[in-house]
Design a protein around this motif. Structure first.
Motif, PDB file in Angstrom:
ATOM      1  N   VAL A 153       0.847  -1.191   0.000  1.00 44.51           N
ATOM      2  CA  VAL A 153       0.000   0.000   0.000  1.00 44.51           C
ATOM      3  C   VAL A 153       0.880   1.238   0.000  1.00 44.51           C
ATOM      4  O   VAL A 153       1.939   1.278   0.634  1.00 44.51           O
ATOM      5  CB  VAL A 153      -0.969   0.014   1.207  1.00 44.51           C
ATOM      6  N   THR A 154       0.459   2.258  -0.733  1.00 48.43           N
ATOM      7  CA  THR A 154       1.164   3.532  -0.785  1.00 48.43           C
ATOM      8  C   THR A 154       0.155   4.655  -0.594  1.00 48.43           C
ATOM      9  O   THR A 154      -1.049   4.429  -0.544  1.00 48.43           O
ATOM     10  CB  THR A 154       1.880   3.728  -2.139  1.00 48.43           C
ATOM     11  N   ALA A 155       0.672   5.878  -0.474  1.00 50.37           N
ATOM     12  CA  ALA A 155      -0.159   7.087  -0.415  1.00 50.37           C
ATOM     13  C   ALA A 155      -1.248   6.958   0.654  1.00 50.37           C
ATOM     14  O   ALA A 155      -0.987   6.477   1.754  1.00 50.37           O
ATOM     15  CB  ALA A 155      -0.730   7.403  -1.792  1.00 50.37           C
ATOM     16  N   ASP A 156      -2.475   7.389   0.355  1.00 48.39           N
ATOM     17  CA  ASP A 156      -3.526   7.415   1.367  1.00 48.39           C
ATOM     18  C   ASP A 156      -3.842   6.035   1.961  1.00 48.39           C
ATOM     19  O   ASP A 156      -4.047   5.925   3.179  1.00 48.39           O
ATOM     20  CB  ASP A 156      -4.793   8.052   0.803  1.00 48.39           C
ATOM     21  N   PRO A 157      -3.896   4.949   1.158  1.00 47.15           N
ATOM     22  CA  PRO A 157      -4.110   3.638   1.778  1.00 47.15           C
ATOM     23  C   PRO A 157      -3.013   3.261   2.780  1.00 47.15           C
ATOM     24  O   PRO A 157      -3.283   2.622   3.800  1.00 47.15           O
ATOM     25  CB  PRO A 157      -4.135   2.679   0.582  1.00 47.15           C
ATOM     26  N   HIS A 158      -1.776   3.675   2.486  1.00 44.15           N
ATOM     27  CA  HIS A 158      -0.698   3.423   3.447  1.00 44.15           C
ATOM     28  C   HIS A 158      -0.907   4.237   4.714  1.00 44.15           C
ATOM     29  O   HIS A 158      -0.757   3.735   5.832  1.00 44.15           O
ATOM     30  CB  HIS A 158       0.658   3.752   2.827  1.00 44.15           C
ATOM     31  N   PRO A 199       0.226  13.995  10.948  1.00 47.66           N
ATOM     32  CA  PRO A 199      -1.002  13.195  10.967  1.00 47.66           C
ATOM     33  C   PRO A 199      -0.914  11.926  10.139  1.00 47.66           C
ATOM     34  O   PRO A 199      -1.678  10.985  10.378  1.00 47.66           O
ATOM     35  CB  PRO A 199      -2.058  14.155  10.400  1.00 47.66           C
ATOM     36  N   ASP A 200      -0.005  11.861   9.164  1.00 51.18           N
ATOM     37  CA  ASP A 200       0.139  10.662   8.350  1.00 51.18           C
ATOM     38  C   ASP A 200       1.271   9.771   8.836  1.00 51.18           C
ATOM     39  O   ASP A 200       1.575   8.747   8.206  1.00 51.18           O
ATOM     40  CB  ASP A 200       0.390  11.032   6.883  1.00 51.18           C
ATOM     41  N   ILE A 201       1.909  10.143   9.957  1.00 51.63           N
ATOM     42  CA  ILE A 201       3.091   9.424  10.440  1.00 51.63           C
ATOM     43  C   ILE A 201       2.878   8.888  11.841  1.00 51.63           C
ATOM     44  O   ILE A 201       3.209   7.744  12.148  1.00 51.63           O
ATOM     45  CB  ILE A 201       4.316  10.367  10.447  1.00 51.63           C
ATOM     46  N   SER A 202       2.325   9.729  12.714  1.00 49.34           N
ATOM     47  CA  SER A 202       2.157   9.342  14.117  1.00 49.34           C
ATOM     48  C   SER A 202       0.846   9.930  14.623  1.00 49.34           C
ATOM     49  O   SER A 202      -0.209   9.659  14.075  1.00 49.34           O
ATOM     50  CB  SER A 202       3.370   9.801  14.931  1.00 49.34           C
ATOM     51  N   SER A 203       0.890  10.743  15.647  1.00 45.01           N
ATOM     52  CA  SER A 203      -0.311  11.391  16.172  1.00 45.01           C
ATOM     53  C   SER A 203       0.120  12.522  17.098  1.00 45.01           C
ATOM     54  O   SER A 203       1.274  12.586  17.536  1.00 45.01           O
ATOM     55  CB  SER A 203      -1.180  10.395  16.950  1.00 45.01           C
ATOM     56  N   ARG A 204      -0.832  13.384  17.417  1.00 45.08           N
ATOM     57  CA  ARG A 204      -0.528  14.456  18.367  1.00 45.08           C
ATOM     58  C   ARG A 204      -0.209  13.889  19.738  1.00 45.08           C
ATOM     59  O   ARG A 204       0.681  14.393  20.437  1.00 45.08           O
ATOM     60  CB  ARG A 204      -1.709  15.425  18.449  1.00 45.08           C
ATOM     61  N   ALA A 205      -0.923  12.845  20.141  1.00 46.93           N
ATOM     62  CA  ALA A 205      -0.650  12.238  21.448  1.00 46.93           C
ATOM     63  C   ALA A 205       0.739  11.639  21.487  1.00 46.93           C
ATOM     64  O   ALA A 205       1.432  11.700  22.509  1.00 46.93           O
ATOM     65  CB  ALA A 205      -1.704  11.172  21.750  1.00 46.93           C
ATOM     66  N   GLY A 220      10.474  18.957  18.336  1.00 53.18           N
ATOM     67  CA  GLY A 220       9.352  18.304  17.676  1.00 53.18           C
ATOM     68  C   GLY A 220       8.794  19.127  16.529  1.00 53.18           C
ATOM     69  O   GLY A 220       8.528  20.322  16.670  1.00 53.18           O
ATOM     70  N   TYR A 221       8.603  18.478  15.390  1.00 48.42           N
ATOM     71  CA  TYR A 221       7.978  19.118  14.225  1.00 48.42           C
ATOM     72  C   TYR A 221       6.675  18.413  13.885  1.00 48.42           C
ATOM     73  O   TYR A 221       6.545  17.195  14.062  1.00 48.42           O
ATOM     74  CB  TYR A 221       8.915  19.074  13.017  1.00 48.42           C
ATOM     75  N   TRP A 222       5.726  19.184  13.388  1.00 48.12           N
ATOM     76  CA  TRP A 222       4.421  18.642  13.001  1.00 48.12           C
ATOM     77  C   TRP A 222       4.190  18.961  11.526  1.00 48.12           C
ATOM     78  O   TRP A 222       4.145  20.129  11.125  1.00 48.12           O
ATOM     79  CB  TRP A 222       3.314  19.244  13.853  1.00 48.12           C
ATOM     80  N   GLY A 223       4.056  17.920  10.702  1.00 48.38           N
ATOM     81  CA  GLY A 223       3.962  18.077   9.265  1.00 48.38           C
ATOM     82  C   GLY A 223       2.529  18.149   8.770  1.00 48.38           C
ATOM     83  O   GLY A 223       1.986  17.157   8.286  1.00 48.38           O
ATOM     84  N   GLU A 224       1.922  19.308   8.890  1.00 44.90           N
ATOM     85  CA  GLU A 224       0.549  19.508   8.422  1.00 44.90           C
ATOM     86  C   GLU A 224       0.445  20.902   7.816  1.00 44.90           C
ATOM     87  O   GLU A 224       0.879  21.883   8.433  1.00 44.90           O
ATOM     88  CB  GLU A 224      -0.442  19.345   9.577  1.00 44.90           C
ATOM     89  N   ALA A 225      -0.103  20.987   6.618  1.00 43.60           N
ATOM     90  CA  ALA A 225      -0.135  22.260   5.890  1.00 43.60           C
ATOM     91  C   ALA A 225      -1.198  23.200   6.438  1.00 43.60           C
ATOM     92  O   ALA A 225      -2.266  22.770   6.887  1.00 43.60           O
ATOM     93  CB  ALA A 225      -0.381  22.010   4.408  1.00 43.60           C
ATOM     94  N   VAL A 226      -0.903  24.491   6.376  1.00 45.79           N
ATOM     95  CA  VAL A 226      -1.844  25.539   6.771  1.00 45.79           C
ATOM     96  C   VAL A 226      -1.915  26.569   5.661  1.00 45.79           C
ATOM     97  O   VAL A 226      -1.069  26.600   4.754  1.00 45.79           O
ATOM     98  CB  VAL A 226      -1.417  26.207   8.093  1.00 45.79           C
ATOM     99  N   THR A 227      -2.915  27.442   5.761  1.00 48.56           N
ATOM    100  CA  THR A 227      -3.086  28.468   4.726  1.00 48.56           C
ATOM    101  C   THR A 227      -3.098  29.889   5.276  1.00 48.56           C
ATOM    102  O   THR A 227      -3.008  30.843   4.508  1.00 48.56           O
ATOM    103  CB  THR A 227      -4.396  28.235   3.946  1.00 48.56           C
ATOM    104  N   THR A 228      -3.220  30.051   6.604  1.00 44.87           N
ATOM    105  CA  THR A 228      -3.226  31.386   7.199  1.00 44.87           C
ATOM    106  C   THR A 228      -2.331  31.405   8.427  1.00 44.87           C
ATOM    107  O   THR A 228      -2.064  30.363   9.042  1.00 44.87           O
ATOM    108  CB  THR A 228      -4.636  31.820   7.623  1.00 44.87           C
ATOM    109  N   ALA A 229      -1.906  32.605   8.811  1.00 44.77           N
ATOM    110  CA  ALA A 229      -1.066  32.751   9.993  1.00 44.77           C
ATOM    111  C   ALA A 229      -1.810  32.330  11.257  1.00 44.77           C
ATOM    112  O   ALA A 229      -1.231  31.691  12.147  1.00 44.77           O
ATOM    113  CB  ALA A 229      -0.587  34.194  10.117  1.00 44.77           C
ATOM    114  N   ASP A 230      -3.086  32.656  11.351  1.00 45.35           N
ATOM    115  CA  ASP A 230      -3.861  32.257  12.528  1.00 45.35           C
ATOM    116  C   ASP A 230      -3.962  30.736  12.624  1.00 45.35           C
ATOM    117  O   ASP A 230      -3.848  30.165  13.713  1.00 45.35           O
ATOM    118  CB  ASP A 230      -5.267  32.862  12.461  1.00 45.35           C
ATOM    119  N   GLU A 231      -4.158  30.097  11.483  1.00 46.64           N
ATOM    120  CA  GLU A 231      -4.220  28.637  11.478  1.00 46.64           C
ATOM    121  C   GLU A 231      -2.877  28.050  11.902  1.00 46.64           C
ATOM    122  O   GLU A 231      -2.825  27.060  12.647  1.00 46.64           O
ATOM    123  CB  GLU A 231      -4.595  28.145  10.077  1.00 46.64           C
TER     124      GLU A 231
END
Length: 485
Positions: A153-158, A199-205, A220-231
């Motif tokens: 499995v790759t991509a989203d199924p993985h 979110p595709d590797i581990s979890s916030r917990a 610690g780094y969190w790999g999730e895209a955002v679109t605004t500074a507030d977000e």
């Protein structure tokens, strides 16, 4: 006051011979040629080697630690051997999750196991077996999303299967895995690790638990895209991360044929890989993080992904913070110039080349002549791009000396670093990758924090690891133990 006396110090400003390193209240106060001296606590280190504590700039702690009690499939010789390992494990622990990692199919003389074969071997237990690059996996039916095609499995199924597997790991097992990983890192002279979560590797917990665990410092780094500074600000606060970077996937990996290429794979002419983000999303994430004063970054391997990163950088404007990029295996001179202009740090993994480079390696099979330009460490350094070395553990094992040797002994002539450059990239470069501009971070020099590793010889066994005055690992015994405030 502690005095480390007689070790050879590997730092650009250190004496050429045996040195005296004085430490007061967790800070190095003097580095000078060794002589007969007195102090509150003198540690005689004749013949030893002292280095800054290393920084591993890209790790995955839990998935590495789970292998202490999981299936290490590195070097697995055949599909049948993989199935036999699953069968043996599930016979000992019926119904329990089988977590494994490390298989590679290039040298196998038979097809990868089917999902039905894995289910039969596991007796219905959930099975997650990541390929060595962790961008594809063999999974049992219990973890596969409905309608998932057979095979790796790759991509989203993985990502679905990985989340389901990690959900089956309870907190005590997770915590033990994280402690095991950090203890092993400390025993290898590492004082800081950069955890690349998401979110595709581990979890916030998972990230929150790791940040609470004693051991080497965790950035610690969190790999999730955002679109605004507030977000961006809200996501940083919710995760406790240092930045919104690390494994924020623009693409995948060469081994799983999911890295985004401008032209097709040599051994899969109908494929150019996967693009998880486009240049618009890259630019938006960079602009949002820059406006919020937050470090951004991406996972980038293929040349098409590198082009998207550079396009995004140009469109988002100059940053007031130092952004970073992970892996960056296929990049040309013009792109390097843009990265240097924008102050981007490249977090790179020299053992990738040691494992898969050269004229007959996996890169050559996947890419043909393009493989010779992979991982151009010397060119990146010459272009002014700051390098930070790491392992991407469990993809390659943590071990700073192995990484230094691989960076120096690059399998493509002219692409390697000097030993001094590699050492700096594995110490000072790790701090730069986390946005630390302190010129003494990662040094053995007066005024620097007491962060060091002591070795029986250069490239040998770690005897002691200290990070900012905290003893993380020690084999010397009480008579050699430093005073720690």
């Amino acid at each position: 006051m502690t005095l480390l006396l007689g070790a050879r110090v590997l730092d650009p400003g250190a004496p050429a011979g045996p040195a005296a390193v004085e430490i007061v209240d967790g800070t190095i106060t003097r580095v000078a040629p060794a002589r007969a001296e007195r102090g509150d606590h003198v540690v005689h280190l004749d013949g030893a080697v002292l280095t800054p504590a290393f920084v591993d700039a890209h790790v995955h702690a839990t998935s590495t630690g789970l292998l202490v009690d999981g299936l290490d499939l590195t070097g697995c010789p055949s599909p049948q051997a993989l199935l036999d390992a699953v069968r043996t494990r599930t016979a000992a622990r019926p119904g329990a999750l089988v977590w494994g990692h490390g298989w590679q199919e290039q040298e196998w003389d038979a097809p990868v196991p089917t999902r039905a074969e894995i289910d039969r071997a596991a007796g219905g237990a959930p099975v997650y077996l990541s390929r060595i690059d962790v961008h594809s996996a063999l999974v049992s039916g219990a973890l596969a999303a409905p309608g998932t095609p057979d095979g790796p499995v790759t991509a989203d199924p993985h990502h679905h299967a990985r989340r389901a597997a990690l959900a089956a790991v309870d907190a005590p097992v997770r915590d033990a895995a994280q402690r095991a990983f950090l203890a092993d890192a400390a025993a290898r002279g590492i004082g800081v690790v950069h955890e690349c979560a998401g979110p595709d590797i581990s979890s916030r917990a998972d990230l929150a638990a790791l940040l609470r665990t004693d051991g080497p410092d965790v950035v610690g780094y969190w790999g999730e895209a955002v679109t605004t500074a507030d977000e961006a600000r809200a996501l940083l606060a919710a995760t406790g991360a240092h930045g919104l970077a690390g494994d924020l996937f623009v693409d995948g990996s060469i081994g799983s044929r999911t890295a985004a290429l401008c032209t097709p794979y040599t051994d899969a002419p109908d494929s150019t890989g996967i693009r998880y983000l486009d240049a618009d999303a890259v630019a938006a994430h960079l602009a949002a993080c820059t406006a919020a004063g937050i470090q951004a970054g991406f996972h980038v391997i293929g040349d098409a992904a590198a082009a998207m990163l550079v396009d995004g950088l140009r469109r988002s404007g100059r940053a007031g913070v130092r952004h970073r990029v992970e892996h960056l295996e296929m990049v040309d001179a013009a792109q390097m110039a843009v990265l240097a202009e924008h102050g981007v740090v490249a977090s790179v993994q020299p053992l990738f080349d040691a494992y898969w480079g050269g004229g007959t390696g996996m890169y050559a099979a996947r890419l043909g002549p393009r493989a010779g330009a992979m991982n151009p460490f010397a060119a990146l350094h010459a272009a002014g791009v700051v390098l930070a070395l790491g392992s991407d553990s469990p993809v390659t094992p943590i071990g700073p000396w192995d990484a230094v040797r691989a960076a120096v002994g690059h399998r493509t002539p002219g692409s390697g670093l000097t030993t001094a450059q590699a050492m700096s990239a594995h110490t000072v470069g790790g701090y730069r990758a986390a946005g630390d501009a302190d010129p003494l971070a990662g040094r053995i020099a007066p005024g620097a924090p007491a962060s060091y590793a002591l070795w029986d010889r250069e490239g040998g066994t770690c005897l002691r690891t200290v990070q900012r005055g905290r003893v993380l690992h020690d084999t010397l015994g009480d008579e050699h133990r430093p005073l720690v405030p």
